[in-house]
Design an enzyme around this catalytic site. Structure first.
Site, PDB file in Angstrom:
ATOM      1  N   GLU A  90      -4.392  43.056  -5.283  1.00  0.00           N
ATOM      2  CA  GLU A  90      -3.514  43.164  -4.117  1.00  0.00           C
ATOM      3  C   GLU A  90      -2.077  43.237  -4.636  1.00  0.00           C
ATOM      4  O   GLU A  90      -1.776  42.778  -5.734  1.00  0.00           O
ATOM      5  CB  GLU A  90      -3.714  41.978  -3.174  1.00  0.00           C
ATOM      6  CG  GLU A  90      -3.205  42.208  -1.770  1.00  0.00           C
ATOM      7  CD  GLU A  90      -3.728  43.498  -1.154  1.00  0.00           C
ATOM      8  OE1 GLU A  90      -2.972  44.497  -1.192  1.00  0.00           O
ATOM      9  OE2 GLU A  90      -4.857  43.510  -0.642  1.00  0.00           O
ATOM     10  N   CYS A 150      -8.422  45.122   1.608  1.00  0.00           N
ATOM     11  CA  CYS A 150      -8.973  45.141   0.261  1.00  0.00           C
ATOM     12  C   CYS A 150      -9.115  46.601  -0.115  1.00  0.00           C
ATOM     13  O   CYS A 150      -9.910  47.332   0.485  1.00  0.00           O
ATOM     14  CB  CYS A 150     -10.331  44.442   0.206  1.00  0.00           C
ATOM     15  SG  CYS A 150     -11.112  44.560  -1.428  1.00  0.00           S
TER      16      CYS A 150
END
Length: 227
Positions: free
Chosen positions: A106, A2
């Site tokens: 992402e 992340c």
């Protein structure tokens, strides 16, 4: 991993969401559309009696570290190995935090090798809690830096086609126990570190603008599939 996320809600909404007492001093907060490692991020901890909201620097610097530059290599911690890694195994017992967010980014790799940034969020578009650990490091000249790392886990069905890791999003019913400094059972804590249900999440493509940390505005979250 992340490595980018958003937190667009107001500080008043965060105060209500995490039961922060109104008289408590809280940091200035503005909507952030492209939060990145190395920056100061909003975090929630519990001091033993009540929740507190403040800022931590994203990138863990363990208290025993010789150099704060180690933080750039510790923006994430793998849930599966928390109890094995020296930087994390003591923190899981006493120094747990929540990083509030309303989405994370992402990059999805395409067949031609290019990468498409995706915004991932809850279907109801509400604020969620990413599980984190924190620590305080003191430099040789006496400076104190409080830092954090976001815990990641294996992807759910939605994320599998995007990336091989995702942040741990705590279930609302687990948040209080995660923050509770007197929570005794490490096994129970580790059980919380699972992939969030895919059926409660959604994802859509966004602009490559998010690849540059200097871009921090509404254009970062625009759905490019609608253009």
């Amino acid at each position: 991993m992340c490595g980018r996320y958003t937190i667009i809600v107001s500080i008043d909404e965060l105060i209500m969401r995490y039961f922060i007492e109104e008289e408590m001093s809280v940091p200035f907060h503005r909507p952030r559309y492209n939060v990145a490692p190395g920056q100061m991020v909003m975090a929630v901890i519990n001091d033993g009696s009540r929740n507190r909201i403040g800022e931590l620097k994203w990138g863990l610097v363990p208290s025993w570290a010789k150099d704060e530059k180690i933080g750039y290599m510790m923006i994430n911690a793998r849930a599966e190995t928390l109890t094995e890694k020296p930087a994390f195994r003591k923190l899981i017992a006493r120094k747990r935090a929540i990083i509030p967010a309303d989405s994370f980014y992402e990059w999805k790799r395409a067949a031609d090798g290019s990468k498409q940034p995706m915004r991932i969020m809850l279907k109801n578009e509400t604020t969620f809690s990413m599980a984190a650990l924190y620590d305080t490091w003191q430099s040789p000249d006496g400076r104190k830096i409080s830092t954090c790392t976001i815990i990641t886990t294996s992807p759910n069905e939605l994320m599998q086609n995007i990336h091989d890791r995702m942040p741990v999003i705590l279930k609302p019913e687990d948040e209080a126990a995660w923050l509770n400094r007197n929570e005794p059972e490490i096994g129970d804590l580790l059980e919380m570190l699972k992939a969030y249900p895919a059926e409660e999440m959604k994802a859509y493509p966004v602009s490559p603008l998010v690849g540059n940390v200097k871009n921090d505005n509404e254009a970062c979250i625009a759905d490019v599939s609608l253009e």
